[in-house]
Motif scaffolding. Structure first.
Motif, mmCIF file in Angstrom:
data_model
loop_
_atom_site.group_PDB
_atom_site.id
_atom_site.type_symbol
_atom_site.label_atom_id
_atom_site.label_comp_id
_atom_site.label_asym_id
_atom_site.label_seq_id
_atom_site.Cartn_x
_atom_site.Cartn_y
_atom_site.Cartn_z
ATOM 1 N N LYS A 103 0.869 -1.176 0.000
ATOM 2 C CA LYS A 103 0.000 0.000 0.000
ATOM 3 C C LYS A 103 0.899 1.216 0.000
ATOM 4 O O LYS A 103 1.751 1.366 0.878
ATOM 5 N N LEU A 104 0.746 2.056 -0.998
ATOM 6 C CA LEU A 104 1.586 3.243 -1.107
ATOM 7 C C LEU A 104 0.970 4.429 -0.383
ATOM 8 O O LEU A 104 -0.205 4.730 -0.572
ATOM 9 N N THR A 105 1.808 5.080 0.420
ATOM 10 C CA THR A 105 1.435 6.370 1.009
ATOM 11 C C THR A 105 2.233 7.427 0.272
ATOM 12 O O THR A 105 3.462 7.386 0.259
ATOM 13 N N PHE A 106 1.514 8.360 -0.334
ATOM 14 C CA PHE A 106 2.167 9.385 -1.147
ATOM 15 C C PHE A 106 2.354 10.671 -0.366
ATOM 16 O O PHE A 106 1.559 11.017 0.517
ATOM 17 N N GLY A 107 3.393 11.393 -0.725
ATOM 18 C CA GLY A 107 3.517 12.779 -0.282
ATOM 19 C C GLY A 107 2.574 13.639 -1.096
ATOM 20 O O GLY A 107 1.903 13.158 -2.022
ATOM 21 N N THR A 108 2.532 14.902 -0.769
ATOM 22 C CA THR A 108 1.600 15.813 -1.436
ATOM 23 C C THR A 108 2.126 16.310 -2.774
ATOM 24 O O THR A 108 1.427 17.026 -3.484
ATOM 25 N N GLY A 109 3.344 15.923 -3.120
ATOM 26 C CA GLY A 109 3.881 16.274 -4.432
ATOM 27 C C GLY A 109 4.600 17.614 -4.439
ATOM 28 O O GLY A 109 4.281 18.524 -3.672
ATOM 29 N N THR A 110 5.588 17.710 -5.308
ATOM 30 C CA THR A 110 6.297 18.967 -5.558
ATOM 31 C C THR A 110 6.164 19.285 -7.039
ATOM 32 O O THR A 110 6.550 18.477 -7.880
ATOM 33 N N ARG A 111 5.611 20.445 -7.306
ATOM 34 C CA ARG A 111 5.462 20.854 -8.708
ATOM 35 C C ARG A 111 6.735 21.544 -9.147
ATOM 36 O O ARG A 111 7.146 22.546 -8.554
ATOM 37 N N LEU A 112 7.379 21.001 -10.151
ATOM 38 C CA LEU A 112 8.612 21.571 -10.693
ATOM 39 C C LEU A 112 8.303 22.252 -12.016
ATOM 40 O O LEU A 112 7.756 21.640 -12.919
ATOM 41 N N LYS B 36 -7.336 7.307 -5.701
ATOM 42 C CA LYS B 36 -8.075 8.517 -6.048
ATOM 43 C C LYS B 36 -7.143 9.709 -5.885
ATOM 44 O O LYS B 36 -6.456 9.829 -4.859
ATOM 45 N N GLN B 37 -7.105 10.572 -6.902
ATOM 46 C CA GLN B 37 -6.336 11.805 -6.811
ATOM 47 C C GLN B 37 -7.295 12.982 -6.824
ATOM 48 O O GLN B 37 -8.010 13.195 -7.809
ATOM 49 N N ASP B 38 -7.303 13.736 -5.740
ATOM 50 C CA ASP B 38 -8.265 14.839 -5.637
ATOM 51 C C ASP B 38 -7.762 16.090 -6.351
ATOM 52 O O ASP B 38 -6.697 16.076 -6.987
ATOM 53 N N SER B 39 -8.522 17.138 -6.222
ATOM 54 C CA SER B 39 -8.212 18.367 -6.963
ATOM 55 C C SER B 39 -6.900 19.017 -6.514
ATOM 56 O O SER B 39 -6.315 19.804 -7.242
ATOM 57 N N LYS B 40 -6.438 18.653 -5.332
ATOM 58 C CA LYS B 40 -5.160 19.184 -4.850
ATOM 59 C C LYS B 40 -4.018 18.222 -5.149
ATOM 60 O O LYS B 40 -2.922 18.368 -4.619
ATOM 61 N N LYS B 41 -4.293 17.252 -5.989
ATOM 62 C CA LYS B 41 -3.277 16.292 -6.442
ATOM 63 C C LYS B 41 -2.927 15.251 -5.386
ATOM 64 O O LYS B 41 -1.967 14.505 -5.576
ATOM 65 N N PHE B 42 -3.676 15.202 -4.291
ATOM 66 C CA PHE B 42 -3.360 14.222 -3.264
ATOM 67 C C PHE B 42 -3.835 12.842 -3.695
ATOM 68 O O PHE B 42 -4.991 12.665 -4.076
ATOM 69 N N LEU B 43 -2.931 11.861 -3.612
ATOM 70 C CA LEU B 43 -3.211 10.488 -4.031
ATOM 71 C C LEU B 43 -3.442 9.606 -2.816
ATOM 72 O O LEU B 43 -2.623 9.564 -1.899
ATOM 73 N N LYS B 44 -4.551 8.854 -2.862
ATOM 74 C CA LYS B 44 -4.850 7.983 -1.727
ATOM 75 C C LYS B 44 -5.387 6.649 -2.235
ATOM 76 O O LYS B 44 -6.218 6.599 -3.142
ATOM 77 N N ILE B 45 -4.927 5.580 -1.625
ATOM 78 C CA ILE B 45 -5.387 4.261 -2.036
ATOM 79 C C ILE B 45 -6.846 4.055 -1.626
ATOM 80 O O ILE B 45 -7.288 4.544 -0.581
ATOM 81 N N MET B 46 -7.580 3.356 -2.484
ATOM 82 C CA MET B 46 -8.966 3.019 -2.172
ATOM 83 C C MET B 46 -9.075 1.512 -1.915
ATOM 84 O O MET B 46 -9.563 1.084 -0.879
ATOM 85 N N VAL B 88 -9.520 12.312 -10.215
ATOM 86 C CA VAL B 88 -8.900 11.407 -11.185
ATOM 87 C C VAL B 88 -8.696 10.072 -10.479
ATOM 88 O O VAL B 88 -8.144 10.029 -9.370
ATOM 89 N N TYR B 89 -9.150 9.018 -11.106
ATOM 90 C CA TYR B 89 -9.029 7.680 -10.530
ATOM 91 C C TYR B 89 -7.960 6.906 -11.297
ATOM 92 O O TYR B 89 -8.016 6.791 -12.520
ATOM 93 N N PHE B 90 -6.999 6.415 -10.540
ATOM 94 C CA PHE B 90 -5.899 5.668 -11.136
ATOM 95 C C PHE B 90 -5.974 4.203 -10.737
ATOM 96 O O PHE B 90 -6.143 3.866 -9.562
ATOM 97 N N CYS B 91 -5.792 3.366 -11.735
ATOM 98 C CA CYS B 91 -5.628 1.945 -11.504
ATOM 99 C C CYS B 91 -4.124 1.650 -11.506
ATOM 100 O O CYS B 91 -3.351 2.354 -12.193
ATOM 101 N N ALA B 92 -3.699 0.654 -10.754
ATOM 102 C CA ALA B 92 -2.292 0.268 -10.731
ATOM 103 C C ALA B 92 -2.192 -1.236 -10.557
ATOM 104 O O ALA B 92 -3.156 -1.886 -10.131
ATOM 105 N N SER B 93 -1.032 -1.775 -10.873
ATOM 106 C CA SER B 93 -0.822 -3.207 -10.636
ATOM 107 C C SER B 93 0.601 -3.443 -10.174
ATOM 108 O O SER B 93 1.508 -2.633 -10.416
ATOM 109 N N SER B 94 0.789 -4.557 -9.490
ATOM 110 C CA SER B 94 2.128 -4.958 -9.063
ATOM 111 C C SER B 94 2.179 -6.479 -9.006
ATOM 112 O O SER B 94 1.153 -7.149 -8.884
ATOM 113 N N GLN B 95 3.388 -6.968 -9.062
ATOM 114 C CA GLN B 95 3.584 -8.405 -8.930
ATOM 115 C C GLN B 95 3.419 -8.775 -7.467
ATOM 116 O O GLN B 95 3.848 -8.032 -6.589
ATOM 117 N N ASP B 96 2.824 -9.917 -7.172
ATOM 118 C CA ASP B 96 2.772 -10.409 -5.807
ATOM 119 C C ASP B 96 4.206 -10.629 -5.343
ATOM 120 O O ASP B 96 4.980 -11.284 -6.040
#
Lengths: 116, 120
Positions: A103-112, B36-46, B88-96
């Motif tokens: 499960k990835l926890t992301f930072g809030t990002g840096t716009r370059l 899910k990536q919200d309008s402030k670009k924050f990415l969170k797993i669903m 914006v909804y992102f799908c992702a995959s990874s190897q077990d």
């Protein structure tokens, strides 16, 4: 709980300048992975690098280099001789392995923003 | 060759409607995710599925229901859409990790191009 902090919300440089993007993380895990992803204006998320917690060797790939320091919980990313195409939002991420999925926890990002 | 693909790329709909987003990966991975990536670009797993089994289910409203018909597909169905679902909804995959033989690549998630959902 895991946490990733990217204190720089936006950085603007002139082409050919070097730029470093900072990332600080918090985790209680002894084994973990750190990542950098790039999100260009087109919107996709592009994987750049993965580093595991046991490997503090710094890495250079072309104009990109990464500095992982466990003692300061930092995983910084440097672009040398920046180019306009480097303009993007860069995300640092920390993985938490649940047993069958990470499960990835992301930072809030840096716009370059790289300008001519 | 597209590794992780999503359809549609854009989705504009009215509040209250039901919509689905499809995701397919041809990397042979066992695990798939929705972020899910919200309008402030924050990415969170669903959600995360491993070989069609739900593994991760973050605090997501029941209106969101993932479905995995096989390990190469993970779809997201959203009922009774609300304004706040715009993102914006992102799908992702990874190897077990186990299948990857403990290789580091088992931890790397590869993302699709994203689906931009706008609820009016």
């Amino acid at each position: 709980a895991q946490k990733v902090t990217q204190a720089q919300t936006e950085i603007s440089v002139v082409e050919k300048e070097d730029v470093t993007l900072d990332c600080v993380y918090e985790t209680r895990d002894t084994t973990y992975y750190l990542f950098w992803y790039k999100q260009p204006p087109s919107g996709e998320l592009v994987f750049l690098i993965r580093r595991n917690s046991f490997d503090e060797q710094n890495e250079i790939s072309g104009r990109y280099s990464w500095n992982f320091q466990k003692s300061t919980s930092s995983f910084n990313f440097t672009i040398t001789a920046s180019q306009v195409v480097d303009s993007a939002v860069y995300f640092c991420a920390l993985s938490e392995y649940t047993g069958t999925a990470s499960k990835l926890t992301f930072g809030t990002g840096t716009r370059l923003q790289v300008t001519l | 060759d597209t590794a992780v693909s999503q359809t549609p790329k854009y989705l504009v709909t009215q509040m209250g409607n039901d919509k689905s987003i499809k995701c397919e990966q041809n990397l042979g991975h066992d695990t798939m995710y929705w972020y899910k990536q919200d309008s402030k670009k924050f990415l969170k797993i669903m959600f995360s599925y491993n070989n069609k089994e739900l593994i991760i289910n973050e605090t997501v409203p029941n209106r969101f229901s993932p479905k995995s018909p096989d390990k190469a597909h993970l779809n997201l169905h959203i009922n009774s859409l609300e304004l706040g679902d715009s993102a914006v909804y992102f799908c992702a995959s990874s190897q077990d990790f186990r299948v990857a033989g403990g290789s580091h690549d088992g931890e790397t998630q590869y993302f699709g191009p994203g689906t931009r959902l706008l609820v009016l």
